[in-house]
Write a protein that holds these residues in place. Sequence first.
Motif: not given
Length: 424
Positions: A135-145, A151-164
Amino acid sequence: MQIKRDYNQPFFSTRRRRRGVGGRFLFIYGLVIGAFLVFVWAQFDRLQLMALDVVGLAPTATPFASTWANQGYDQYLQGDVVAALASFQRAAQQQPDNVNYLYEYGRILIELDDDNGYAAQAETIGDHMIEVTPNDPRGYVIKARAMVWQDDSANAIPWALRGLEIDPNFAPIHSVLARAYTDIGRYQQGLTFGEQAVQLDPNDPDTHRSYAIALIWVGEREAAIEQLEDAVNLNPNLTATYFELAQQYINQNLEEYGVATYEKILSLEPFNAKALLRLCEVYFRVGQDQQAQGYCDDALELNPQYKQAYRQLGMVEFRRRNYEGAIEDFQQCVALGSTEIQCYYLRGLAHYYLGECDDAWNLLQDSLVRVEGEGAPPGDPVLTSIQSGLELVTQNCADYRGVALPTSPPPTEPPPTPIGGLGG
């Protein structure tokens, strides 16, 4: 005078009573000694360190994780990102589940990623953070970034949205989404998230950098430069932002600003080989080959394995018609694992100008396959140079006269490129 004695009273009765008191004393004394020995045994290591410290022989105490973290933060603000990485690594090793330390450690790994696997390490850290504190958004930031950097931005977006979903006001989440959406060509969403990131945290240099990337891709160069200048002002010791800013100056034909920015980097890090290479490229761009060669030589002196510097030095030598030197530089570029096309087709042309037709033909053929495989469109400058080189070989080399030139396959749609040109 006759002494009257009481023979019913033992002669040593008084002495025996005193001996009884002494026995109790010895018993208590023994208990004290025993307790002391137990204490010494239990605290031997600590007492030994105290004794060694008195005579100046005690080993250096291991800092707490918080000490390493504070040191790393100070080093990062001072621009010493490599030292900051080592400090946060020690903090994370001491407390491997502390997301505060893991977050900073992951951020710096991504910052320093340069085809060395750091981003992959950061993604692993992000996974662990999500597992420890979902439940901490920082983990999702690190993974998505980290995924964006790989070069895997398409798959990074769902992880970032979970953090959002966890924290819609966390600026780093918006920064990641700005870059990710821009990477997949959804520029309006990239701009929206980039602008929101800056609004949420205008004091975070990375929000300005992310917004600048989105602006570059839609051709808003002056606005991108303003964002990068804001990022530099917020952390004037972080050289990565200077590289991005300098490239935007150059793309705007403001080479003098670009040179000044690279010189600023060298004032912060005098042994920054990348800054020396960029200066070599700028001076080559404006036709000052002698200065360009000096900077490339300096970069290679600092890093003899710098394949990009060999590429640029070869280009300088080629334009100065030192074809033998250019061939040597391009060969070293390839030997170090570079796939930059200049190290192939310009080497082929250099062989042609030296009358070495076989090497010229083979290298130009190989170069043609490379650029066509990358989907170079008709009229691409590199493709045109290769085709012209092959034609020259068939016209002027006896063994190749009349040889049919290779036919290019139908062009494929090239990937989009930023209107403003990316820096770095």
